[in-house]
Design a protein around this motif. Structure first.
Motif: not given
Ligand code: FO1
Length: 305
Positions: A8-9, A34, A43, A45-46, A48, A64, A85-88, A92, A148, A151-152
């Protein structure tokens, strides 16, 4: 030897604090639940967030991606893809491009992570929890979806009936994780969502076994203050899995392997009940709003109180 289990973040705040305070290298075991394939890219996320966080590139406000990034590539993607819907971010993007290439060339995720970590001059060991695919899946009213997507894409605004980890039955811990866990002095469970950020890692059978067998002090940080998650959908998920959204719920979730739980000073009323579960409770300020808080919490965890 210090090992941190993250996801997580929010976890990166503690990891950064530990990095500032520690002279030695720590091992950071990151969630893979995730990870997602989108736009032909792998991809993670955690992983990265940890790489960017420790190399000073992270967009700290979002938690993130890379700071000061632009999203021009996404404009083109929008023309062709339903997954926009998933922003890159444009910067990144290259991380995902390289990871995908190396993965398709036959490298393991842990090897790719090591290579990237070395290129970013990170001194710590970052190991994905598993090289097998584990996918955190949310069951809503009518269907199952990737975390994702929940959540996203749907902004977490759907009811949760269940959370499962697809692939967990055959997942093995990556590399030498079980030995690292056995030989650690302290194992810290970062303040992540217990179900979706830490859960997929500790659900790996051999990893959980090594946690139980390790003589390390196993210390979890609560991600909940005054019955509310510090961030994200932990509340909904804990309820769906039958845990109360409180430090009692967190203690129960980790009760089969942790020795100690750190809760916020404002939650002191839970102390007795958790102590009766055989878990030593510490209370301090756990909310990390700035780098000073990160460092103070890291120092607190590393002290032998
Ligand atoms: N979180 C979002 O809320 N919207 C996004 O478009 C999004 C893109 C994204 C791209 C790369 C990355 O490494 C993480 C990204 N996240 C985005 C975060 C991610 O969805 C989650 O917060 C984590 O998976 C939680 O661990």
């Amino acid at each position: 030897m210090i090992t941190v289990i993250t996801g997580g973040t929010g976890s990166i705040k503690l990891v950064r604090g530990l990095d500032s305070v520690l002279d030695e290298k720590m091992t950071i075991i990151t969630n893979v639940g995730d990870n997602i394939w989108l736009f032909g890219l792998y991809i993670c996320p955690d992983i990265d967030t940890t790489l960017y966080g420790l190399s000073g590139q992270l967009d700290q406000k979002r938690g993130w991606g890379i700071y000061n990034d632009t999203f021009n590539w996404m404009t083109s993607v929008n023309k062709f893809s339903d997954n926009a819907w998933f922003q890159i971010g444009d910067k990144d993007l290259d991380t995902h491009r390289l990871r995908t290439k190396l993965f398709k060339d036959g490298m393991k995720l842990s090897e790719i992570t090591k290579l990237m970590s070395n290129r970013m001059n990170i001194k710590h060991h970052i190991i994905p929890a598993s090289n097998h695919a584990i996918e955190t899946t949310i069951t809503t009213n009518d269907r199952q979806m990737h975390l994702q997507e929940f959540w996203v894409k749907n902004k977490g605004n759907l009811p949760i009936k269940d959370v499962t980890y697809k692939g967990i039955e055959i997942a093995e811990p990556a590399d030498n994780i079980t030995n690292v866990i056995k030989n650690s002095d302290k194992i810290i469970i970062a303040p992540g969502n217990p179900i979706s950020s830490i859960g997929p890692t500790i659900a790996i059978t051999k990893l959980k076994k090594s946690l139980k067998e390790s003589n390390a002090r196993k210390i979890a940080l609560s991600p909940i203050i005054r019955n509310k998650p510090i961030s994200g959908p932990a509340g909904k998920m804990m309820r769906a899995k039958g845990y109360s959204v409180s430090n009692i719920g967190v203690a129960k979730f980790y009760s089969d392997f942790i020795d100690e739980l750190i809760i916020d000073s404002s939650d002191i009323k839970y102390m007795d009940k958790i102590t009766k579960m055989g878990i030593k409770v510490h209370q301090t300020q756990i909310l990390m709003k700035n780098s000073l808080n990160e460092i103070e919490l890291a120092k607190y965890i590393l002290s032998d109180n």
